[in-house]
Design a protein around this motif. Structure first.
Motif, PDB file in Angstrom:
ATOM      1  N   ARG A   1       0.826  -1.201   0.000  1.00  0.00           N
ATOM      2  CA  ARG A   1       0.000   0.000   0.000  1.00  0.00           C
ATOM      3  C   ARG A   1       0.860   1.250   0.000  1.00  0.00           C
ATOM      4  O   ARG A   1       2.057   1.195   0.287  1.00  0.00           O
ATOM      5  CB  ARG A   1      -0.878   0.004   1.249  1.00  0.00           C
ATOM      6  N   ASN A   2       0.181   2.351  -0.254  1.00  0.00           N
ATOM      7  CA  ASN A   2       0.753   3.673  -0.141  1.00  0.00           C
ATOM      8  C   ASN A   2       1.517   3.833   1.170  1.00  0.00           C
ATOM      9  O   ASN A   2       0.976   3.558   2.229  1.00  0.00           O
ATOM     10  CB  ASN A   2      -0.465   4.619  -0.105  1.00  0.00           C
ATOM     11  N   GLY A   3       2.793   4.207   1.079  1.00  0.00           N
ATOM     12  CA  GLY A   3       3.560   4.466   2.299  1.00  0.00           C
ATOM     13  C   GLY A   3       4.160   3.222   2.934  1.00  0.00           C
ATOM     14  O   GLY A   3       4.778   3.308   3.996  1.00  0.00           O
ATOM     15  N   ALA A   4       4.026   2.059   2.290  1.00  0.00           N
ATOM     16  CA  ALA A   4       4.536   0.809   2.875  1.00  0.00           C
ATOM     17  C   ALA A   4       6.067   0.754   2.879  1.00  0.00           C
ATOM     18  O   ALA A   4       6.672   0.039   3.677  1.00  0.00           O
ATOM     19  CB  ALA A   4       3.983  -0.395   2.110  1.00  0.00           C
ATOM     20  N   GLY A   5       6.696   1.526   1.966  1.00  0.00           N
ATOM     21  CA  GLY A   5       8.164   1.549   1.933  1.00  0.00           C
ATOM     22  C   GLY A   5       8.771   1.082   0.612  1.00  0.00           C
ATOM     23  O   GLY A   5       9.973   0.818   0.539  1.00  0.00           O
ATOM     24  N   LYS A   6       7.968   1.031  -0.442  1.00  0.00           N
ATOM     25  CA  LYS A   6       8.466   0.536  -1.732  1.00  0.00           C
ATOM     26  C   LYS A   6       9.547   1.460  -2.318  1.00  0.00           C
ATOM     27  O   LYS A   6      10.631   1.006  -2.676  1.00  0.00           O
ATOM     28  CB  LYS A   6       7.296   0.392  -2.738  1.00  0.00           C
TER      29      LYS A   6
ATOM     30  N   GLU B   1       4.818  -1.605  -7.151  1.00  0.00           N
ATOM     31  CA  GLU B   1       3.463  -1.318  -7.639  1.00  0.00           C
ATOM     32  C   GLU B   1       2.471  -1.329  -6.484  1.00  0.00           C
ATOM     33  O   GLU B   1       2.596  -2.106  -5.550  1.00  0.00           O
ATOM     34  CB  GLU B   1       3.004  -2.369  -8.662  1.00  0.00           C
ATOM     35  N   GLN B   2       1.476  -0.461  -6.592  1.00  0.00           N
ATOM     36  CA  GLN B   2       0.306  -0.576  -5.711  1.00  0.00           C
ATOM     37  C   GLN B   2      -0.767  -1.371  -6.412  1.00  0.00           C
ATOM     38  O   GLN B   2      -1.652  -1.937  -5.782  1.00  0.00           O
ATOM     39  CB  GLN B   2      -0.267   0.815  -5.442  1.00  0.00           C
ATOM     40  N   ASN B   3      -0.705  -1.381  -7.725  1.00  0.00           N
ATOM     41  CA  ASN B   3      -1.745  -1.962  -8.561  1.00  0.00           C
ATOM     42  C   ASN B   3      -1.448  -3.442  -8.817  1.00  0.00           C
ATOM     43  O   ASN B   3      -0.662  -3.790  -9.696  1.00  0.00           O
ATOM     44  CB  ASN B   3      -1.788  -1.160  -9.873  1.00  0.00           C
TER      45      ASN B   3
HETATM   46  N1  LIG Z   1      12.087  12.047   2.367  1.00  0.00           N
HETATM   47  C1  LIG Z   1      11.307  11.567   3.339  1.00  0.00           C
HETATM   48  N2  LIG Z   1      11.366  12.073   4.602  1.00  0.00           N
HETATM   49  C2  LIG Z   1      10.616  11.575   5.594  1.00  0.00           C
HETATM   50  N3  LIG Z   1       9.744  10.553   5.451  1.00  0.00           N
HETATM   51  C3  LIG Z   1       9.632  10.007   4.231  1.00  0.00           C
HETATM   52  C4  LIG Z   1      10.407  10.484   3.112  1.00  0.00           C
HETATM   53  N4  LIG Z   1      10.083   9.729   2.021  1.00  0.00           N
HETATM   54  C5  LIG Z   1       9.153   8.848   2.447  1.00  0.00           C
HETATM   55  N5  LIG Z   1       8.888   9.014   3.764  1.00  0.00           N
HETATM   56  C6  LIG Z   1       7.950   8.196   4.571  1.00  0.00           C
HETATM   57  O1  LIG Z   1       8.421   6.874   4.546  1.00  0.00           O
HETATM   58  C7  LIG Z   1       7.336   5.953   4.458  1.00  0.00           C
HETATM   59  C8  LIG Z   1       7.513   5.056   3.251  1.00  0.00           C
HETATM   60  O2  LIG Z   1       7.439   5.848   2.067  1.00  0.00           O
HETATM   61  P1  LIG Z   1       7.701   5.251   0.615  1.00  0.00           P
HETATM   62  O3  LIG Z   1       7.647   6.395  -0.355  1.00  0.00           O
HETATM   63  O4  LIG Z   1       8.911   4.416   0.629  1.00  0.00           O
HETATM   64  O5  LIG Z   1       6.427   4.323   0.434  1.00  0.00           O
HETATM   65  P2  LIG Z   1       5.813   3.697  -0.870  1.00  0.00           P
HETATM   66  O6  LIG Z   1       5.412   2.315  -0.512  1.00  0.00           O
HETATM   67  O7  LIG Z   1       6.740   3.866  -2.012  1.00  0.00           O
HETATM   68  O8  LIG Z   1       4.522   4.550  -1.077  1.00  0.00           O
HETATM   69  P3  LIG Z   1       4.077   5.455  -2.308  1.00  0.00           P
HETATM   70  O9  LIG Z   1       3.330   4.560  -3.178  1.00  0.00           O
HETATM   71  O10 LIG Z   1       3.241   6.501  -1.645  1.00  0.00           O
HETATM   72  O11 LIG Z   1       5.334   6.029  -2.931  1.00  0.00           O
HETATM   73  C9  LIG Z   1       6.071   6.794   4.424  1.00  0.00           C
HETATM   74  O12 LIG Z   1       5.557   6.854   5.718  1.00  0.00           O
HETATM   75  C10 LIG Z   1       6.566   8.139   3.967  1.00  0.00           C
HETATM   76  O13 LIG Z   1       5.761   9.159   4.483  1.00  0.00           O
END
Ligand SMILES: Nc1ncnc2c1ncn2[C@@H]1O[C@H](COP(=O)(O)OP(=O)(O)OP(=O)(O)O)[C@@H](O)[C@H]1O
Length: 251
Positions: A53-58, A208-210
């Motif tokens: 999901r969104n924000g999972a850390g991908k 991917e989220q999809n």
């Molecule tokens: N530069 C940053 N500074 C602080 N926190 C960050 C930063 N980049 C991402 N985060 C946080 O780290 C966590 C993981 O983010 P990440 O972008 O890796 O997720 P994601 O799975 O790729 O989601 P998305 O699909 O939204 O890109 C989230 O809680 C995000 O808010």
């Protein structure tokens, strides 16, 4: 079956040689920890979808692999070579081609210039990707080679970014959310393109989220949740596993 031990690199298929091994990775942004002992393996020739999901850390996982979000702990190995602590441009030279989420083309340069700017032999001296081969696989780019990259549509820019990355002859391609923000008809084209690369034996890790985008494209899936890889299997294994899809991927 395939709920993974959080700190071990989740295994690739036993028959496949591991190309990328990520082990027990901790990544922080300032004081805030985002990856928690993340483990992940990509076997040679696999197309692995990193789903979550969104924000999972991908994206953070990709940035850590590419050297843009240096891990505090853990290992990233490409064909056995440790990459943690190595500068980003050396990581690219070592064979990792990173296509970030935000499609980086040089807008004031032609499509062909965009392709040739990043062209280089791969780490083993291989020049598998030439302009001719790129235009074969990306005919749409062949028809617009003199056009300024900034005038391309989002989908065309996505293709150009992938093509430009291939011109660096990487061993592993990281695609961060290749379908994001694109019209459904373009998403189908990008999926076909990734399937073509898979058939050619290119090793790909894509975020991917999809999930539906991945079902026809990926050979394997890893699921990330709150900075931990919680599941890894073949894509068919994921397709059949309602518990995992409902728990981690339902939108
Ligand atoms: N530069 C940053 N500074 C602080 N926190 C960050 C930063 N980049 C991402 N985060 C946080 O780290 C966590 C993981 O983010 P990440 O972008 O890796 O997720 P994601 O799975 O790729 O989601 P998305 O699909 O939204 O890109 C989230 O809680 C995000 O808010």
């Amino acid at each position: 079956m395939t709920l993974t031990e959080p700190h071990a690199p989740a295994p690739a298929d036993a028959t496949t040689r591991a190309l990328l091994e990520v082990e027990a990775l901790d990544v922080y942004y300032g004081a805030s920890q985002v990856l928690f002992g993340l483990g992940l393996t990509v076997g040679e020739g696999e197309t692995v979808a990193l789903l979550g999901r969104n924000g999972a850390g991908k994206s953070t996982t990709f940035k850590a692999i590419a050297g843009l979000a240096p891990p505090r702990r853990g290992a990233v190995r490409l064909a056995g070579r440790e990459l943690v602590g190595v500068a980003t441009h050396h990581i690219a030279r070592a064979g990792i081609g990173y296509v970030p989420e935000d499609r980086q083309v040089f807008p004031e340069h032609s499509v062909e210039d965009n392709l040739t700017i990043g062209a280089k032999a791969g780490p083993k001296g291989a020049r598998d990707w030439t302009l001719e081969r790129i235009y074969d696989v990306f005919p749409i780019l062949a028809g617009m080679r003199t056009r300024m990259a900034g005038r391309l549509s989002g989908g065309e820019q996505q293709m150009l970014t992938i093509a430009r990355t291939l011109m660096g002859n990487p061993d592993l391609v990281l695609l961060d959310e290749p379908s994001e923000g694109l019209a459904p008809i373009i998403v189908v084209e990008i999926a076909k393109l990734i399937a073509t690369l898979r058939e050619m034996g290119v090793t790909i890790l894509m975020a991917e989220q999809n999930m539906h985008f991945c079902l026809d494209v990926a050979t394997h899936a890893a699921v990330i949740d709150k900075g931990v890889v919680v599941y890894r299997d073949t894509i068919d294994g994921l397709r059949a596993n309602r518990e995992i899809t409902d728990r981690y991927l339902s939108i």
